[in-house]
Design a protein around this motif. Structure first.
Motif, PDB file in Angstrom:
ATOM      1  N   ASN A 186       0.733  -0.965  -0.097  1.00 41.75           N
ATOM      2  CA  ASN A 186      -0.160  -0.005  -0.166  1.00 41.75           C
ATOM      3  C   ASN A 186       0.908   1.194  -0.053  1.00 41.75           C
ATOM      4  O   ASN A 186       1.651   1.606   1.225  1.00 41.75           O
ATOM      5  CB  ASN A 186      -0.873  -0.190   1.348  1.00 41.75           C
ATOM      6  N   ASP A 187       0.799   1.857  -0.950  1.00 39.56           N
ATOM      7  CA  ASP A 187       1.780   2.991  -1.205  1.00 39.56           C
ATOM      8  C   ASP A 187       0.831   4.332  -1.236  1.00 39.56           C
ATOM      9  O   ASP A 187       0.174   4.632  -2.153  1.00 39.56           O
ATOM     10  CB  ASP A 187       2.423   2.865  -2.692  1.00 39.56           C
ATOM     11  N   ASP A 188       1.203   5.229  -0.303  1.00 37.75           N
ATOM     12  CA  ASP A 188       0.408   6.222  -0.022  1.00 37.75           C
ATOM     13  C   ASP A 188       0.451   7.248  -0.979  1.00 37.75           C
ATOM     14  O   ASP A 188      -0.268   8.110  -1.548  1.00 37.75           O
ATOM     15  CB  ASP A 188       0.601   6.967   1.521  1.00 37.75           C
ATOM     16  N   ALA A 189       1.926   7.280  -1.679  1.00 35.03           N
ATOM     17  CA  ALA A 189       1.948   8.304  -2.785  1.00 35.03           C
ATOM     18  C   ALA A 189       1.182   7.910  -4.098  1.00 35.03           C
ATOM     19  O   ALA A 189       0.537   8.822  -4.618  1.00 35.03           O
ATOM     20  CB  ALA A 189       3.406   8.310  -3.234  1.00 35.03           C
ATOM     21  N   VAL A 190       1.229   6.641  -4.264  1.00 36.89           N
ATOM     22  CA  VAL A 190       0.148   6.248  -5.447  1.00 36.89           C
ATOM     23  C   VAL A 190      -1.057   6.304  -5.127  1.00 36.89           C
ATOM     24  O   VAL A 190      -1.821   7.061  -5.849  1.00 36.89           O
ATOM     25  CB  VAL A 190       0.703   4.683  -5.739  1.00 36.89           C
ATOM     26  N   SER A 191      -1.632   6.177  -3.994  1.00 42.18           N
ATOM     27  CA  SER A 191      -2.943   6.313  -3.646  1.00 42.18           C
ATOM     28  C   SER A 191      -3.297   8.019  -3.570  1.00 42.18           C
ATOM     29  O   SER A 191      -4.360   8.117  -4.204  1.00 42.18           O
ATOM     30  CB  SER A 191      -3.400   6.003  -2.225  1.00 42.18           C
TER      31      SER A 191
END
Length: 121
Positions: A1-6
């Motif tokens: 789970n990548d916050d930057a991608v989200s």
């Protein structure tokens, strides 16, 4: 789970106007109606995990009929460079307005009415 991608994709996947266009039905799910004569290679992983080239037009125009006689148009630039586009309203299947009201779904704003052509980048 990548916050930057989200964070990067959230404005796209949560855009209520885009979701409404996607979910609307007026007899046809939409399709391309015009594309560039220049083809480019995009990379994707195949079922085995190998990276392969997929050849696509550098840009495509899609249309989708909407209820109430409206038509959605999506201009998709597949290239990694900016492209100047001119959309001629007479080329859009099912579009019968003169002038045409334009809504930028991604920008969530109305644009100037269009008579004949829309230039954009």
């Amino acid at each position: 789970n990548d916050d930057a991608v989200s964070d990067a994709i959230w404005p796209v996947i949560s855009n209520k106007e885009a979701i409404a266009v996607n979910q609307a039905w007026a007899g046809h799910s939409g399709s391309p109606f015009k594309e560039s004569g220049r083809w480019i290679a995009l990379k994707k992983q195949d079922w085995s995990g190998r990276w392969v080239d997929v050849w696509v037009p550098s840009w495509q125009l899609f249309y989708k009929p909407l209820p109430g006689g409206k038509v959605a148009v999506l201009l998709m630039n597949h290239a990694w460079w900016d492209e100047d586009f001119t959309l001629y309203t007479h080329e859009v299947p099912g579009l019968e307005c003169h002038p045409c009201r334009v809504r930028d779904v991604w920008g969530r704003s109305d644009r100037d009415d269009v008579e004949g052509e829309l230039k954009t980048r």
